[in-house]
Design a protein around this motif. Sequence first.
Motif, mmCIF file in Angstrom:
data_model
loop_
_atom_site.group_PDB
_atom_site.id
_atom_site.type_symbol
_atom_site.label_atom_id
_atom_site.label_comp_id
_atom_site.label_asym_id
_atom_site.label_seq_id
_atom_site.Cartn_x
_atom_site.Cartn_y
_atom_site.Cartn_z
ATOM 1 N N ASN A 97 0.806 -1.219 0.000
ATOM 2 C CA ASN A 97 0.000 0.000 0.000
ATOM 3 C C ASN A 97 0.845 1.278 0.000
ATOM 4 O O ASN A 97 0.325 2.376 0.206
ATOM 5 C CB ASN A 97 -0.952 -0.009 1.205
ATOM 6 C CG ASN A 97 -2.064 -1.024 1.034
ATOM 7 O OD1 ASN A 97 -3.070 -0.749 0.385
ATOM 8 N ND2 ASN A 97 -1.888 -2.219 1.590
ATOM 9 N N GLY A 98 2.151 1.132 -0.232
ATOM 10 C CA GLY A 98 3.022 2.280 -0.409
ATOM 11 C C GLY A 98 3.346 3.056 0.845
ATOM 12 O O GLY A 98 3.731 4.229 0.769
ATOM 13 N N GLU A 99 3.229 2.419 2.008
ATOM 14 C CA GLU A 99 3.489 3.105 3.270
ATOM 15 C C GLU A 99 4.608 2.384 4.030
ATOM 16 O O GLU A 99 4.349 1.599 4.940
ATOM 17 C CB GLU A 99 2.209 3.180 4.110
ATOM 18 C CG GLU A 99 1.123 4.016 3.442
ATOM 19 C CD GLU A 99 -0.077 4.244 4.324
ATOM 20 O OE1 GLU A 99 -0.733 5.293 4.160
ATOM 21 O OE2 GLU A 99 -0.379 3.376 5.168
ATOM 22 N N TYR A 100 5.831 2.691 3.634
ATOM 23 C CA TYR A 100 6.961 2.002 4.251
ATOM 24 C C TYR A 100 8.244 2.797 4.037
ATOM 25 O O TYR A 100 8.366 3.606 3.123
ATOM 26 C CB TYR A 100 7.137 0.613 3.640
ATOM 27 C CG TYR A 100 7.546 0.632 2.180
ATOM 28 C CD1 TYR A 100 8.875 0.438 1.801
ATOM 29 C CD2 TYR A 100 6.608 0.863 1.177
ATOM 30 C CE1 TYR A 100 9.259 0.468 0.471
ATOM 31 C CE2 TYR A 100 6.975 0.897 -0.159
ATOM 32 C CZ TYR A 100 8.296 0.699 -0.507
ATOM 33 O OH TYR A 100 8.683 0.734 -1.833
ATOM 34 N N MET A 101 9.203 2.552 4.926
ATOM 35 C CA MET A 101 10.549 3.095 4.785
ATOM 36 C C MET A 101 11.394 2.096 3.994
ATOM 37 O O MET A 101 11.294 0.887 4.214
ATOM 38 C CB MET A 101 11.180 3.322 6.165
ATOM 39 C CG MET A 101 10.432 4.324 7.034
ATOM 40 S SD MET A 101 11.211 4.530 8.669
ATOM 41 C CE MET A 101 10.820 2.933 9.442
ATOM 42 N N GLU A 102 12.222 2.588 3.104
ATOM 43 C CA GLU A 102 13.061 1.694 2.317
ATOM 44 C C GLU A 102 14.127 1.024 3.181
ATOM 45 O O GLU A 102 14.542 -0.102 2.904
ATOM 46 C CB GLU A 102 13.722 2.458 1.172
ATOM 47 C CG GLU A 102 12.731 2.902 0.096
ATOM 48 C CD GLU A 102 13.435 3.490 -1.111
ATOM 49 O OE1 GLU A 102 14.683 3.467 -1.138
ATOM 50 O OE2 GLU A 102 12.741 3.960 -2.019
ATOM 51 N N LYS A 103 14.567 1.726 4.226
ATOM 52 C CA LYS A 103 15.566 1.176 5.128
ATOM 53 C C LYS A 103 15.085 1.339 6.563
ATOM 54 O O LYS A 103 14.532 2.387 6.927
ATOM 55 C CB LYS A 103 16.902 1.902 4.978
ATOM 56 C CG LYS A 103 17.530 1.807 3.597
ATOM 57 C CD LYS A 103 18.174 0.471 3.374
ATOM 58 C CE LYS A 103 18.927 0.461 2.044
ATOM 59 N NZ LYS A 103 19.559 -0.866 1.782
#
Length: 217
Positions: free
Chosen positions: A146-152
């Motif tokens: 759903n596009g709600e995240y940190m890449e790291k």
Amino acid sequence: MREQVILTGMVIKSAPAGEYDRRLVILTCERGKITAFARGARRPGSTLMAASAPFVFGTFALYEGRDAYSLVSVDVQNYFREITEDMEAACYGSYFLEFADYYGRENLEAVETLKLLYQSLRALLKSAIPNRLVRAVFELKLMEINGEYMEKPLGRLEDSTIYTWEYVLASPVEKLYTFTVTEKVLEEFTKCVAENKRRFVDKTFHSLDILDVLVYK
């Protein structure tokens, strides 16, 4: 005469409606989250009774109405009865359904979410994979979908923790539950996922209250 629609999905909510009916929320591949009424499902002997419970996965035949669907029949592929018979698994599973419901939208395809939900419930039945890890993987992957995240993840972490994060984000759903981690990595990973969730998800999940008491007490 109205035509039937055939949708593949899972019952994520089920509640009594009227004297004999049940009101269902079904997450479907084709039309996202829908509301359907199972008429007479609470009558003894109803063919819809067993198919109107949470966790039921299959192909649903329905008539589309103005505000909701009417359930005609269900070709059940999995009842997930083993989950309902295990208190801890049922707590985790109920939380997964509630989290999927949070992101579910009407008329928006939910193929990846439904695949994730199905595979995560199956993973709860695997004794080799800790339920805490299944939960953290499910949460991070659902937020990524759903596009709600940190890449790291944030902070000074074990290399294996960072790798686990990157693996979950990059892997297809079918490959998610094929590994385990050390207790230290699990602790770091779950904390990082919880921080991601605090940043992006503004909701209190009631099923977590029960889970925290029964599992994390």
